[in-house]
Design a protein around this motif. Structure first.
Motif, PDB file in Angstrom:
ATOM      1  N   ARG A 161     -18.936 -20.087  38.221  1.00 53.11           N
ATOM      2  CA  ARG A 161     -20.274 -20.402  37.837  1.00 53.11           C
ATOM      3  C   ARG A 161     -20.152 -19.499  36.108  1.00 53.11           C
ATOM      4  N   ILE A 162     -19.075 -19.022  35.392  1.00 53.63           N
ATOM      5  CA  ILE A 162     -19.161 -17.999  34.451  1.00 53.63           C
ATOM      6  C   ILE A 162     -18.960 -18.849  33.347  1.00 53.63           C
ATOM      7  N   ASN A 163     -19.379 -18.704  31.745  1.00 48.98           N
ATOM      8  CA  ASN A 163     -18.910 -19.407  30.405  1.00 48.98           C
ATOM      9  C   ASN A 163     -16.630 -18.864  30.656  1.00 48.98           C
ATOM     10  N   ARG A 164     -16.985 -19.989  29.910  1.00 43.79           N
ATOM     11  CA  ARG A 164     -15.335 -20.322  29.499  1.00 43.79           C
ATOM     12  C   ARG A 164     -14.550 -19.722  28.815  1.00 43.79           C
ATOM     13  N   GLY A 165     -15.467 -18.387  28.104  1.00 48.79           N
ATOM     14  CA  GLY A 165     -14.966 -17.254  26.930  1.00 48.79           C
ATOM     15  C   GLY A 165     -14.496 -15.569  28.372  1.00 48.79           C
ATOM     16  N   THR A 166     -15.360 -15.253  29.070  1.00 52.08           N
ATOM     17  CA  THR A 166     -15.496 -14.798  30.666  1.00 52.08           C
ATOM     18  C   THR A 166     -14.575 -15.119  31.394  1.00 52.08           C
ATOM     19  N   ALA A 167     -13.868 -16.400  31.661  1.00 47.50           N
ATOM     20  CA  ALA A 167     -12.871 -17.145  32.342  1.00 47.50           C
ATOM     21  C   ALA A 167     -11.778 -16.493  32.076  1.00 47.50           C
ATOM     22  N   TYR A 168     -11.351 -16.580  30.724  1.00 51.09           N
ATOM     23  CA  TYR A 168     -10.295 -16.369  29.725  1.00 51.09           C
ATOM     24  C   TYR A 168     -10.445 -14.518  30.530  1.00 51.09           C
ATOM     25  N   ASN A 169     -11.191 -13.983  30.064  1.00 49.44           N
ATOM     26  CA  ASN A 169     -10.753 -12.657  30.350  1.00 49.44           C
ATOM     27  C   ASN A 169     -10.369 -12.418  31.474  1.00 49.44           C
ATOM     28  N   ILE A 170     -11.289 -12.765  31.797  1.00 47.75           N
ATOM     29  CA  ILE A 170     -10.958 -12.495  33.988  1.00 47.75           C
ATOM     30  C   ILE A 170      -9.902 -12.614  34.663  1.00 47.75           C
ATOM     31  N   ILE A 171      -9.018 -13.997  34.005  1.00 49.55           N
ATOM     32  CA  ILE A 171      -7.734 -14.818  34.717  1.00 49.55           C
ATOM     33  C   ILE A 171      -6.262 -13.791  34.308  1.00 49.55           C
ATOM     34  N   GLU A 172      -7.127 -13.623  32.793  1.00 49.68           N
ATOM     35  CA  GLU A 172      -6.070 -13.276  31.945  1.00 49.68           C
ATOM     36  C   GLU A 172      -6.240 -11.278  33.122  1.00 49.68           C
ATOM     37  N   SER A 173      -7.107 -11.088  32.833  1.00 47.92           N
ATOM     38  CA  SER A 173      -7.013  -9.636  34.650  1.00 47.92           C
ATOM     39  C   SER A 173      -6.593  -9.560  35.669  1.00 47.92           C
ATOM     40  N   LEU A 174      -6.583 -11.049  36.789  1.00 52.51           N
ATOM     41  CA  LEU A 174      -6.240 -11.508  37.218  1.00 52.51           C
ATOM     42  C   LEU A 174      -4.816 -11.806  37.140  1.00 52.51           C
ATOM     43  N   MET A 175      -4.030 -11.972  36.184  1.00 59.68           N
ATOM     44  CA  MET A 175      -2.509 -12.460  35.915  1.00 59.68           C
ATOM     45  C   MET A 175      -1.965 -10.569  35.764  1.00 59.68           C
ATOM     46  N   LYS A 176      -3.174  -9.585  35.036  1.00 57.62           N
ATOM     47  CA  LYS A 176      -1.937  -8.520  35.097  1.00 57.62           C
ATOM     48  C   LYS A 176      -2.124  -7.567  37.002  1.00 57.62           C
ATOM     49  N   LYS A 177      -2.773  -8.289  37.699  1.00 58.92           N
ATOM     50  CA  LYS A 177      -2.985  -7.748  38.810  1.00 58.92           C
ATOM     51  C   LYS A 177      -2.050  -8.904  39.657  1.00 58.92           C
ATOM     52  N   GLY A 178      -1.639  -9.399  39.169  1.00 61.93           N
ATOM     53  CA  GLY A 178      -0.559 -10.771  39.983  1.00 61.93           C
ATOM     54  C   GLY A 178      -0.841 -11.683  41.068  1.00 61.93           C
ATOM     55  N   LEU A 179      -2.251 -12.349  40.369  1.00 60.27           N
ATOM     56  CA  LEU A 179      -3.057 -12.875  41.676  1.00 60.27           C
ATOM     57  C   LEU A 179      -3.056 -14.207  40.283  1.00 60.27           C
ATOM     58  N   MET A 180      -2.516 -14.443  39.304  1.00 55.68           N
ATOM     59  CA  MET A 180      -2.917 -16.277  39.102  1.00 55.68           C
ATOM     60  C   MET A 180      -1.708 -15.394  37.653  1.00 55.68           C
ATOM     61  N   THR A 181      -0.991 -17.427  37.401  1.00 58.66           N
ATOM     62  CA  THR A 181      -0.054 -17.461  37.077  1.00 58.66           C
ATOM     63  C   THR A 181      -0.777 -18.641  36.047  1.00 58.66           C
ATOM     64  N   THR A 182      -0.227 -19.226  34.938  1.00 59.69           N
ATOM     65  CA  THR A 182      -0.567 -19.822  34.040  1.00 59.69           C
ATOM     66  C   THR A 182       1.186 -20.440  33.281  1.00 59.69           C
ATOM     67  N   TYR A 183       0.564 -21.744  33.431  1.00 59.86           N
ATOM     68  CA  TYR A 183       1.802 -22.512  32.834  1.00 59.86           C
ATOM     69  C   TYR A 183       0.984 -23.830  32.102  1.00 59.86           C
ATOM     70  N   THR A 184       1.795 -24.633  31.109  1.00 56.43           N
ATOM     71  CA  THR A 184       1.817 -25.716  30.468  1.00 56.43           C
ATOM     72  C   THR A 184       2.664 -26.316  30.533  1.00 56.43           C
ATOM     73  N   GLN A 185       1.641 -27.725  30.721  1.00 54.07           N
ATOM     74  CA  GLN A 185       1.665 -29.031  31.243  1.00 54.07           C
ATOM     75  C   GLN A 185       1.481 -29.928  29.756  1.00 54.07           C
ATOM     76  N   GLY A 186       2.345 -30.643  29.232  1.00 56.78           N
ATOM     77  CA  GLY A 186       2.076 -30.878  27.749  1.00 56.78           C
ATOM     78  C   GLY A 186       1.817 -30.334  26.874  1.00 56.78           C
ATOM     79  N   LYS A 187      -0.009 -30.796  26.604  1.00 57.61           N
ATOM     80  CA  LYS A 187      -0.776 -29.994  25.567  1.00 57.61           C
ATOM     81  C   LYS A 187      -1.425 -29.020  26.262  1.00 57.61           C
ATOM     82  N   LYS A 188      -1.557 -28.807  28.005  1.00 61.38           N
ATOM     83  CA  LYS A 188      -2.675 -28.189  28.345  1.00 61.38           C
ATOM     84  C   LYS A 188      -1.993 -26.955  29.192  1.00 61.38           C
TER      85      LYS A 188
END
Length: 81
Positions: free
Chosen positions: A38-65
């Motif tokens: 229940r937050i906007n997409r732009g805010t979600a990107y910032n929060i995900i980045e913060s969580l990645m720095k804390k080691g709590l989330m990861t990201t990967y690309t599959q195809g173009k997504k």
């Protein structure tokens, strides 16, 4: 309940919501995580980045997504260190 416990560990309210949303959804694009948290997409990107720095989330690309996923709750122990 879980949000409050995560906040006691040092996460902000929105970080806790994004982390829990990502745990529920599994591998997901940012739009789905943002809707679930229940937050906007732009805010979600910032929060995900913060969580990645804390080691709590990861990201990967599959195809173009780009997908994001929460790390196991076992990783929360790193917040204590």
């Amino acid at each position: 309940m879980l949000e409050q416990e995560l906040q006691k560990l040092g996460l902000s309210e929105k970080e806790a919501r994004v982390y829990l949303a990502s745990l529920r959804l599994g591998k997901s694009p940012v739009q789905e995580i943002a809707q679930q948290a229940r937050i906007n997409r732009g805010t979600a990107y910032n929060i995900i980045e913060s969580l990645m720095k804390k080691g709590l989330m990861t990201t990967y690309t599959q195809g173009k997504k780009t997908y994001f996923t929460a790390e196991s709750p076992d990783q929360l122990s790193i917040l204590f260190k």
